[in-house]
Every structure is written in C-alpha cells, then in structure tokens.
Design an enzyme around this catalytic site. Structure first.
Site, PDB file in Angstrom:
ATOM      1  N   GLY A  11      51.696  48.917  60.302  1.00 41.99           N
ATOM      2  CA  GLY A  11      50.763  47.928  59.750  1.00 41.99           C
ATOM      3  C   GLY A  11      51.365  46.563  59.475  1.00 41.99           C
ATOM      4  O   GLY A  11      50.816  45.799  58.681  1.00 41.99           O
ATOM      5  N   ASN A  13      51.348  44.074  61.427  1.00 41.73           N
ATOM      6  CA  ASN A  13      50.359  43.083  61.893  1.00 41.73           C
ATOM      7  C   ASN A  13      49.197  42.959  60.919  1.00 41.73           C
ATOM      8  O   ASN A  13      48.693  41.861  60.685  1.00 41.73           O
ATOM      9  CB  ASN A  13      49.858  43.447  63.293  1.00 41.73           C
ATOM     10  CG  ASN A  13      50.836  43.024  64.372  1.00 41.73           C
ATOM     11  OD1 ASN A  13      50.912  41.853  64.710  1.00 41.73           O
ATOM     12  ND2 ASN A  13      51.618  43.959  64.879  1.00 41.73           N
ATOM     13  N   HIS A 103      49.563  42.930  72.091  1.00 42.49           N
ATOM     14  CA  HIS A 103      50.397  43.782  72.947  1.00 42.49           C
ATOM     15  C   HIS A 103      51.824  43.224  72.969  1.00 42.49           C
ATOM     16  O   HIS A 103      52.010  42.017  73.122  1.00 42.49           O
ATOM     17  CB  HIS A 103      49.810  43.815  74.366  1.00 42.49           C
ATOM     18  CG  HIS A 103      50.526  44.770  75.250  1.00 42.49           C
ATOM     19  ND1 HIS A 103      50.280  46.130  75.233  1.00 42.49           N
ATOM     20  CD2 HIS A 103      51.529  44.584  76.147  1.00 42.49           C
ATOM     21  CE1 HIS A 103      51.094  46.727  76.099  1.00 42.49           C
ATOM     22  NE2 HIS A 103      51.854  45.809  76.660  1.00 42.49           N
TER      23      HIS A 103
END
Ligand code: GAR
Length: 188
Positions: A11, A13, A103
């Site tokens: 987590g 991000n 990504h």
C-alpha cells in the site's frame, strides 16, 4: 473527484495518495473507498485513516463484488495501486476511461499477465536494459495494454539488483501517480 483505490500489497502507493491529499498536492480528490482482494498491509493504512475498506475474498466473482461495492458511490475514478487481480472484460468496459493502473516498468515493455512486482525487475535486469521506469495507464480488457497517461524513466546503474530497481521505481511512481490523478481531476 471521488476515487476508489484497489490494493493487494503493502500500500505504499495508497499512502502516497493519502499524503498528497493531506499536504494539499491533491486538492480536489477524496478517497471514497479502498478495496482489497486479499489480506494485506494496505488495509491497515486505509483503516488507520477511517476510509471505508472492503476485503473481497471470492476471487472468481471479484469484478462483480467490486462493482457491487462501487455502486451508488458516484465514483469518478478507480485507481489500481499495486492491485494484482485481472479485472473482467465486462468490468473494464463498464468503467471505460475511469480505471487507471500503475505499472513498475516502461510499458509496452515488461507488461502482461505474470508481470508484476519483482518479476518485472528480474526480467528487466535479465534483458540488460539500461533504463527502466514506471507507467500510469488506462485499464482495458488487455492486461497492461490501455492508453498510457504518464511515464517516467530512470537509469539502471551497473550492479543494480532487484532491490535497487524496486526502490527507484517506488520514487518514480510517487511522482507520476499524483501527476496522473491531477491530470484527471480536471475532467471531473
Ligand atoms: C508497485 O510497484 C506497482 O507498480 C506494482 O506493485 C507495487 C505495489 O506496491 N504493480 C504491479 O506490478 C502491477 N502489475 P504497493 O502495494 O506498496 O503500492
């Protein structure tokens, strides 16, 4: 802009988005909910902030379950932040242009099924690449194939290992995730 953040891992991000809202970099964004497909540390980060948080464990019907939770919340954008379930074609069609993914590579290289986390960095190193980076893109039915919103690269130094790439990707992801959300805030 009301966003739903989908998570599967540590987590970082998600934390980055929370921090950007807190420090005013994201002025017009609110995290309306966090959805996890497995037990993970991201859930703790979300619950710590009293964000409505859902854990979905029925993998087969995952997309339907997610859709059910999103219903009625007027979500403007779904952010896949280290989310590892492949969403159904039906789901991606329903939420067309409203789902973004981060990504850890320079798509279209090193994307697709099985290309996540350290698998990506191992492949990048094995190919002898001189640069890598991260990408934020729209999500379509084809895994990692949607239109690219932002990309940023970094240099791979001689001797860099998977850990080094992971660290460098993390830094780049912090920046491009916020810039991508800012770009899309303008649409809402
Ligand atoms: C991130 O580096 C993200 O790019 C990657 O997983 C990590 C999640 O970290 N996503 C993928 O590989 C998806 N194909 P986090 O849980 O700490 O945010």
């Amino acid at each position: 802009m009301k966003i739903a953040v989908f998570v599967s891992g540590s987590g970082s991000n998600l934390q980055n988005i929370i921090d950007a809202i807190d420090d005013g970099r994201l002025k017009n964004t609110e995290i309306a909910m966090v959805i996890a497909d497995r037990d993970c540390y991201a859930i703790e980060r979300s619950l710590d902030r009293d964000i409505p948080t859902y854990l979905l464990d029925e993998r087969k019907t995952f997309s339907e379950d997610a859709d059910y939770n999103l219903n009625g919340e007027n979500i403007d954008l779904i952010v896949l932040a280290g989310f590892l379930t492949v969403l159904s074609a039906e789901f991606t069609q329903k939420w067309k242009n409203k789902i973004i993914n981060i990504h850890p590579a320079l798509l279209p290289k090193y994307g697709g099924k099985g290309m996540y986390g350290e698998h990506v960095h191992k492949a990048v190193l094995a190919a002898g690449e001189k640069v890598s980076g991260a990408t934020v893109h729209f999500v379509t039915a084809g895994v990692d194939e949607g239109e690219i919103i932002i990309q940023k690269e970094f240099k791979i130094e001689k001797g860099d290992q998977v850990d080094d790439l992971q660290r460098k990707v993390g830094e780049v992801e912090k920046e491009i995730m916020i810039n991508a959300i800012l770009k899309l805030e303008g649409r809402s």
